[in-house]
Design an enzyme around this catalytic site. Structure first.
Site, mmCIF file in Angstrom:
data_model
loop_
_atom_site.group_PDB
_atom_site.id
_atom_site.type_symbol
_atom_site.label_atom_id
_atom_site.label_comp_id
_atom_site.label_asym_id
_atom_site.label_seq_id
_atom_site.Cartn_x
_atom_site.Cartn_y
_atom_site.Cartn_z
ATOM 1 N N HIS A 16 1.335 -1.124 -0.193
ATOM 2 C CA HIS A 16 -0.119 -0.200 0.265
ATOM 3 C C HIS A 16 0.675 1.269 0.148
ATOM 4 O O HIS A 16 1.729 1.838 0.736
ATOM 5 C CB HIS A 16 -1.192 -0.293 0.990
ATOM 6 C CG HIS A 16 -2.194 1.087 1.518
ATOM 7 N ND1 HIS A 16 -3.451 0.450 1.975
ATOM 8 C CD2 HIS A 16 -1.886 2.373 0.535
ATOM 9 C CE1 HIS A 16 -3.981 1.905 1.887
ATOM 10 N NE2 HIS A 16 -2.831 2.593 1.572
ATOM 11 N N HIS A 18 1.411 4.389 -2.988
ATOM 12 C CA HIS A 18 0.968 5.961 -3.602
ATOM 13 C C HIS A 18 2.679 6.814 -3.725
ATOM 14 O O HIS A 18 2.733 6.999 -3.547
ATOM 15 C CB HIS A 18 -0.173 6.739 -2.986
ATOM 16 C CG HIS A 18 -1.490 6.235 -2.557
ATOM 17 N ND1 HIS A 18 -2.706 6.859 -3.194
ATOM 18 C CD2 HIS A 18 -1.343 5.551 -1.211
ATOM 19 C CE1 HIS A 18 -3.633 5.327 -2.772
ATOM 20 N NE2 HIS A 18 -3.109 5.237 -1.137
ATOM 21 N N HIS A 196 -9.768 0.675 -0.817
ATOM 22 C CA HIS A 196 -9.892 1.816 0.062
ATOM 23 C C HIS A 196 -11.259 2.154 0.595
ATOM 24 O O HIS A 196 -12.008 1.994 0.390
ATOM 25 C CB HIS A 196 -9.276 3.173 0.070
ATOM 26 C CG HIS A 196 -7.562 3.656 0.190
ATOM 27 N ND1 HIS A 196 -6.994 2.852 -1.076
ATOM 28 C CD2 HIS A 196 -6.482 3.768 0.569
ATOM 29 C CE1 HIS A 196 -5.965 3.546 -1.358
ATOM 30 N NE2 HIS A 196 -5.710 4.585 -0.293
ATOM 31 N N GLU A 199 -11.452 3.590 6.355
ATOM 32 C CA GLU A 199 -10.135 4.027 6.940
ATOM 33 C C GLU A 199 -11.126 5.466 7.801
ATOM 34 O O GLU A 199 -10.623 5.379 8.884
ATOM 35 C CB GLU A 199 -9.507 4.697 5.606
ATOM 36 C CG GLU A 199 -8.427 5.681 5.753
ATOM 37 C CD GLU A 199 -8.177 6.096 4.760
ATOM 38 O OE1 GLU A 199 -8.025 6.767 3.486
ATOM 39 O OE2 GLU A 199 -6.939 6.884 5.051
ATOM 40 N N ASP A 277 1.413 3.829 2.871
ATOM 41 C CA ASP A 277 0.553 5.063 2.337
ATOM 42 C C ASP A 277 1.469 5.985 1.230
ATOM 43 O O ASP A 277 1.069 6.079 0.523
ATOM 44 C CB ASP A 277 -0.376 5.366 3.584
ATOM 45 C CG ASP A 277 -1.663 5.765 2.835
ATOM 46 O OD1 ASP A 277 -1.771 5.705 1.583
ATOM 47 O OD2 ASP A 277 -2.409 6.085 3.871
ATOM 48 N N ASP A 278 1.412 7.489 1.808
ATOM 49 C CA ASP A 278 2.760 8.726 1.542
ATOM 50 C C ASP A 278 3.166 8.741 2.640
ATOM 51 O O ASP A 278 3.238 9.953 3.092
ATOM 52 C CB ASP A 278 1.313 9.371 1.466
ATOM 53 C CG ASP A 278 -0.298 8.994 0.661
ATOM 54 O OD1 ASP A 278 -0.306 8.465 -0.580
ATOM 55 O OD2 ASP A 278 -0.915 8.483 1.107
HETATM 56 N N1 ADE Z 1 -4.773 8.885 -1.869
HETATM 57 C C1 ADE Z 1 -3.276 9.055 -0.763
HETATM 58 N N2 ADE Z 1 -3.383 8.006 0.096
HETATM 59 C C2 ADE Z 1 -4.519 8.259 0.612
HETATM 60 C C3 ADE Z 1 -4.933 7.400 1.522
HETATM 61 N N3 ADE Z 1 -4.343 7.240 2.065
HETATM 62 N N4 ADE Z 1 -6.549 7.685 1.542
HETATM 63 C C4 ADE Z 1 -6.992 7.561 0.507
HETATM 64 N N5 ADE Z 1 -6.745 7.846 -0.277
HETATM 65 C C5 ADE Z 1 -5.857 7.847 -0.937
HETATM 66 ZN ZN ZN Z 2 -3.244 4.452 0.636
#
Ligand code: ADE
Ligand code: ZN
Length: 336
Positions: A16, A18, A196, A199, A277-278
């Protein structure tokens, strides 16, 4: 071996991530200069200071703004190459990377340029010591079903480059059912299906992702823990969940790292994994996420090894490749 050394030594996969969320402020500045794009910051430090979020949408607004500096194939190549170098440092053997084509085509960037730049870096890493990789095309759920279908049509001439599709962006108000037909079509195209869910959204969004989207993997899934029948269903089916601890903390999905659901998920027999994630926005790459949960939840080596094992069994890899990676984890545990 300390816990941190054990985390470093563990062979791991990341499921996971991005790629646009790995855009570090320094590269953001470099690309802004290269492409003569105005950004409302005067230094990377100022950019970092702006990364304070109270909810998912606060982050998404800044994340889409950051993408504006990505224009040509070389920008996507540089972005992906930087992530892969970081992944190698953390001893990642395999990565499954989301990208958001609609975040780029909506600004006039050609779909082909995005894919060309990302895959050039992925192919280079595959030839040059790893990690191996798969690419997952993610639909933006705040956009329409028609727009998702149009994106899937653009992907048609590149199908060999993708292992699957995903669903991300603003969760609340955009339930999985909105994309039922798009996911059915992607399934007919032999693409793997990820979404997703849970969350910020309620347990129903997780259930609908299973029933309506027929997902192969669940991204986040935190709020599934509110519904014991859903937890039992996820455990029985051994659905892989991609948990993202530092993301959850920075997006206020949890108030404290000790509230992270990873230990409860392991306890409930769920096939949970840890992911970043990011990472450029949430303060850490994969090993930082492992360390954060291990410290907060006092995870032992067996639990950490289970998380790493789940990352391979949940990857869209063939059985021989999975067995090879699991064998390496076994030898580490055996002290070899
Ligand atoms: N796009 C990038 N990161 C995300 C996240 N944690 N939740 C939803 N969309 C995303
Ligand atoms: Zn994500």
């Amino acid at each position: 071996m300390t816990r941190d050394q054990f985390i470093q030594a563990l062979p791991k996969a990341e499921l996971h991530l991005h790629i646009e969320g790995s855009l570090e402020p320094e590269l953001l500045f470099e690309l802004a200069r290269r492409n003569r794009v105005e950004i409302p910051f005067s230094s990377p430090e100022e950019v970092r200071a702006a990364y304070s979020f109270e909810r998912l949408q606060d982050f998404l607004d800044i994340y889409y703004q950051g993408m504006n500096v990505l224009l040509g194939p070389e920008d996507f190549y540089d972005l992906t190459r930087a992530y892969l170098a970081r992944a190698r440092q953390d001893n990642l053997r395999h990565v499954e990377i989301f990208f958001d084509p609609q975040g780029h085509t909506g600004r006039g960037v050609a779909f082909d340029h995005v894919v060309e730049g990302i895959t050039a870096a992925l192919d280079e890493a595959a030839r040059d010591g790893g990690p191996s990789s798969h690419l997952i095309l993610s639909f933006l759920r705040h956009l329409s079903e028609d727009e998702a279908f149009a994106t899937l049509a653009e992907a048609d001439s590149h199908l060999d480059k993708f292992v699957g599709v995903g669903l991300d962006s603003t969760e609340m108000g955009h339930p999985p059912g909105k994309f039922e037909r798009v996911f059915a079509r992607a399934g007919e195209m032999d693409l793997k299906l990820c979404a997703h869910a849970g969350e910020e959204g309620p347990p129903e969004y997780v259930r609908d992702s299973l029933d309506l989207l027929r997902i192969d993997r669940l991204d986040h899934g935190n709020r599934a823990m509110e519904d014991p029948r859903l937890v039992a269903r996820l455990a029985d089916s051994q659905m892989t969940l991609t948990s993202c601890p530092l993301s959850n903390l920075r997006l206020a999905v949890i108030a404290d790292m000790r509230e992270n659901p990873v230990a409860d998920m392991l306890e409930a027999g769920l096939a949970v994994t840890v992911n970043s994630d990011d990472p450029a926005y949430f303060g850490g790459y994969l090993n930082d996420n492992y360390t954060a949960v291990a410290e907060a939840l006092d995870l032992d080596r067996a639990q950490l090894a289970t998380l790493a094992r789940n990352s391979f069994t949940g990857a869209f890899l063939d059985e021989a490749a999975i067995a090879g990676h699991l064998g390496e984890i076994d030898s580490l545990l055996a002290g070899g």
